[in-house]
Design a protein around this motif. Structure first.
Motif, mmCIF file in Angstrom:
data_model
loop_
_atom_site.group_PDB
_atom_site.id
_atom_site.type_symbol
_atom_site.label_atom_id
_atom_site.label_comp_id
_atom_site.label_asym_id
_atom_site.label_seq_id
_atom_site.Cartn_x
_atom_site.Cartn_y
_atom_site.Cartn_z
ATOM 1 N N ASP A 156 -4.553 0.446 -7.561
ATOM 2 C CA ASP A 156 -4.352 -0.813 -6.848
ATOM 3 C C ASP A 156 -5.584 -1.706 -6.834
ATOM 4 N N ILE A 157 -6.750 -1.161 -7.188
ATOM 5 C CA ILE A 157 -7.983 -1.921 -7.009
ATOM 6 C C ILE A 157 -7.999 -3.197 -7.839
ATOM 7 N N PHE A 158 -7.613 -3.114 -9.107
ATOM 8 C CA PHE A 158 -7.689 -4.322 -9.931
ATOM 9 C C PHE A 158 -6.720 -5.395 -9.433
ATOM 10 N N VAL A 159 -5.648 -4.969 -8.765
ATOM 11 C CA VAL A 159 -4.673 -5.923 -8.232
ATOM 12 C C VAL A 159 -5.256 -6.680 -7.037
ATOM 13 N N VAL A 160 -5.774 -5.941 -6.057
ATOM 14 C CA VAL A 160 -6.289 -6.625 -4.862
ATOM 15 C C VAL A 160 -7.540 -7.432 -5.196
ATOM 16 N N GLU A 161 -8.356 -6.943 -6.132
ATOM 17 C CA GLU A 161 -9.525 -7.719 -6.529
ATOM 18 C C GLU A 161 -9.130 -8.936 -7.348
ATOM 19 N N GLY A 162 -8.053 -8.808 -8.125
ATOM 20 C CA GLY A 162 -7.563 -9.973 -8.869
ATOM 21 C C GLY A 162 -7.005 -11.040 -7.948
ATOM 22 N N LEU A 190 5.452 -1.324 -7.853
ATOM 23 C CA LEU A 190 5.424 0.039 -8.370
ATOM 24 C C LEU A 190 5.662 0.166 -9.881
ATOM 25 N N PRO A 191 6.684 -0.489 -10.460
ATOM 26 C CA PRO A 191 6.956 -0.256 -11.884
ATOM 27 C C PRO A 191 5.787 -0.610 -12.796
ATOM 28 N N TRP A 192 4.968 -1.564 -12.389
ATOM 29 C CA TRP A 192 3.911 -2.045 -13.270
ATOM 30 C C TRP A 192 2.537 -1.468 -12.944
ATOM 31 N N ILE A 193 2.282 -1.198 -11.680
ATOM 32 C CA ILE A 193 0.955 -0.738 -11.266
ATOM 33 C C ILE A 193 0.888 0.781 -11.139
ATOM 34 N N HIS A 194 2.003 1.413 -10.784
ATOM 35 C CA HIS A 194 2.026 2.864 -10.607
ATOM 36 C C HIS A 194 3.129 3.490 -11.471
ATOM 37 N N PRO A 195 3.027 3.406 -12.788
ATOM 38 C CA PRO A 195 4.097 3.930 -13.644
ATOM 39 C C PRO A 195 4.334 5.426 -13.462
ATOM 40 N N GLY A 196 3.280 6.195 -13.184
ATOM 41 C CA GLY A 196 3.461 7.626 -12.977
ATOM 42 C C GLY A 196 4.282 7.907 -11.734
ATOM 43 N N LEU A 197 3.942 7.269 -10.646
ATOM 44 C CA LEU A 197 4.680 7.418 -9.402
ATOM 45 C C LEU A 197 6.102 6.894 -9.555
ATOM 46 N N ASN A 198 6.226 5.757 -10.237
ATOM 47 C CA ASN A 198 7.536 5.128 -10.406
ATOM 48 C C ASN A 198 8.460 5.932 -11.320
ATOM 49 N N SER A 199 7.899 6.875 -12.062
ATOM 50 C CA SER A 199 8.725 7.662 -12.983
ATOM 51 C C SER A 199 9.710 8.561 -12.230
ATOM 52 N N TYR A 200 9.378 8.927 -10.989
ATOM 53 C CA TYR A 200 10.302 9.754 -10.218
ATOM 54 C C TYR A 200 10.674 9.116 -8.878
ATOM 55 N N SER A 201 9.788 8.300 -8.314
ATOM 56 C CA SER A 201 10.112 7.569 -7.079
ATOM 57 C C SER A 201 10.230 6.102 -7.471
ATOM 58 N N ARG A 202 11.431 5.735 -7.913
ATOM 59 C CA ARG A 202 11.640 4.431 -8.540
ATOM 60 C C ARG A 202 11.727 3.307 -7.512
ATOM 61 N N LEU A 203 11.607 2.101 -8.001
ATOM 62 C CA LEU A 203 11.700 0.938 -7.131
ATOM 63 C C LEU A 203 12.991 0.976 -6.319
ATOM 64 N N GLU A 204 14.090 1.339 -6.965
ATOM 65 C CA GLU A 204 15.392 1.350 -6.283
ATOM 66 C C GLU A 204 15.522 2.487 -5.271
ATOM 67 N N ASP A 205 14.580 3.421 -5.269
ATOM 68 C CA ASP A 205 14.605 4.513 -4.296
ATOM 69 C C ASP A 205 13.889 4.147 -2.991
ATOM 70 N N HIS A 206 13.331 2.943 -2.934
ATOM 71 C CA HIS A 206 12.528 2.545 -1.781
ATOM 72 C C HIS A 206 13.303 1.644 -0.819
ATOM 73 N N TYR A 207 12.854 1.621 0.431
ATOM 74 C CA TYR A 207 13.460 0.763 1.453
ATOM 75 C C TYR A 207 12.352 0.137 2.292
ATOM 76 N N HIS A 208 12.659 -1.007 2.903
ATOM 77 C CA HIS A 208 11.690 -1.707 3.738
ATOM 78 C C HIS A 208 11.648 -1.105 5.140
ATOM 79 N N ILE A 209 10.474 -1.160 5.752
ATOM 80 C CA ILE A 209 10.292 -0.781 7.147
ATOM 81 C C ILE A 209 9.669 -1.988 7.839
ATOM 82 N N GLU A 210 10.358 -2.531 8.845
ATOM 83 C CA GLU A 210 9.909 -3.774 9.470
ATOM 84 C C GLU A 210 10.084 -3.715 10.984
ATOM 85 N N ASN A 211 8.998 -3.940 11.692
ATOM 86 C CA ASN A 211 9.039 -4.031 13.145
ATOM 87 C C ASN A 211 8.149 -5.200 13.524
ATOM 88 N N ALA A 212 8.760 -6.344 13.762
ATOM 89 C CA ALA A 212 8.009 -7.587 13.948
ATOM 90 C C ALA A 212 6.957 -7.457 15.051
#
Length: 383
Positions: free
Chosen positions: A333-339, A212-234
């Motif tokens: 995200d496109i340039f990331v997944v294509e890269g 998020l901090p590098w690819i989505h700076p606009g989104l990360n400006s208010y929904s920061r990396l530290e505001d996120h949590y993992h969701i995992e159901n194996a």
């Protein structure tokens, strides 16, 4: 790493490698995953809003297979193989309304929207529309097992998966508050993105917030990396959530109406989950979305994006802004997944390593893909 050896992929997160390069670029592996990962599980095909009215029919191609999505006369969405049982002719080649029956353009065999063979003109000779050797009851359209949840039309091509409600019981329970009418926003709330990458890379990127901090700076400006949590159901789903969701507001200060009877959690939170294998879902207090990943080959994917609201009559200007906002985020995200896709042609790449703190949801997806392939290769292999 040998593509047939997936043991390193299924190691614990701290020491695991990602899937080998072949799983992103090799046509042979793509074909194997087509069956083991996509056809043998509940994969997303389209949405109910693709066929909103009785009689609507839409031809679709899923991993090379011609399919037909129809809303039958009882209002049920059905999925059939889009072929006549006579000579395998494609039945419907453009979206249209079925007024009477689904008629084969070759020899005019006709089928009801429920898939029954109802007419076989001249099958017994000129003027003879029946023949003792043609049992219509046995020659209906080949129906593909399907289920609708969150308006996504899920299909199990092989017919071997456990019932959808069992496979996805935990996810259905997690989002039970959104089990209510979802209203597609219409033409301005659907779009497609063509990306030159293997479909799995789109899943992997969506699962994690690390970028998020590098690819989505606009989104990360208010929904920061530290505001996120993992969701995992194996074995079923993984993704991320945020504790900070900011509603979009119009010039009058109004936002979309909330879904009714949501718990306080959703006042400020939102969640983004991949339901394995190929459906990316997002829920918010005032709208949801579904992204269906349709692979077109080892290195190309079409992302079909649909947005939904609690009210069928939302503000069109605000709705268009919301669509554009999400489109901007997904396009970042496109340039990331294509890269990453180009990177899979580097012969020395070993699948990569995972951040033990940040990549749990992505590793969980890799682990699940590997388990599906191993089960396919050795049916008795256990999870």
């Amino acid at each position: 790493m040998d593509r047939s050896d997936l043991s390193r992929v299924r190691r614990p997160l701290e020491v695991a490698n990602g899937l080998p390069n072949a799983h992103y670029i090799d046509p042979t592996v793509f074909t194997e995953e087509r069956q083991a990962v996509l056809f043998d599980n509940w994969a997303g095909l389209g949405v109910g809003d693709d066929v909103p009215e009785i009689g609507d029919a839409v031809p679709l191609t899923f991993l090379g297979m011609p399919l037909l999505m129809v809303r039958d006369r009882a209002g049920k969405v059905r999925v059939f193989q889009n072929i006549c049982r006579h000579r395998g002719m494609i039945l419907v080649d453009t979206p249209r309304k079925i007024e009477g029956a689904i008629r084969c353009p070759y020899h005019s065999w006709c089928y009801s929207t429920e898939g029954k063979l109802v007419s076989t003109p001249h099958v017994g000779g000129p003027g003879q529309n029946t023949h003792e050797g043609i049992d219509r009851a046995l020659l209906g359209l080949i129906e593909v097992r399907s289920h609708i949840w969150m308006d996504v039309v899920w299909i199990n091509v092989s017919g071997t998966a456990q019932p959808f409600e069992e496979v996805n019981a935990d996810l259905i329970a997690r989002w039970a508050e959104f089990d209510k009418p979802l209203h597609h926003g219409g033409a301005d709330s659907r779009f497609q993105l063509a990306v030159n990458c293997n479909w799995k890379l789109a899943v992997e990127n969506y699962c994690e917030s690390y970028h998020l901090p590098w690819i989505h700076p606009g989104l990360n400006s208010y929904s920061r990396l530290e505001d996120h949590y993992h969701i995992e159901n194996a074995g079923h789903f993984s993704g991320q959530g945020t504790l900070v969701y900011r509603q979009l507001k119009g010039e009058d200060g109004k936002s979309f109406p909330d879904f009714e009877d949501l718990s306080d959690k959703w006042d400020t939170s939102a969640e983004y989950i991949t339901a394995y294998p190929n459906v990316l879902l997002g829920v918010h207090r005032d709208h949801t979305f579904a992204i269906i990943l349709v692979p077109e080959g080892p290195e190309r994917t079409i992302e079909h994006v649909h947005l939904y609201y609690s009210d069928p009559k939302t503000n069109s200007e605000l709705r268009a802004r919301n669509t554009e906002q999400w489109k901007d985020v997904f396009e970042e995200d496109i340039f990331v997944v294509e890269g990453m896709q180009r990177g899979r042609h580097a012969v020395g790449f070993d699948g990569g390593r995972f951040s033990p703190a940040m990549d749990g949801p992505t590793h969980m997806f890799h682990h699940w893909v590997a388990s599906q392939l191993e089960r396919h290769r050795t049916p008795l292999a256990a999870e």
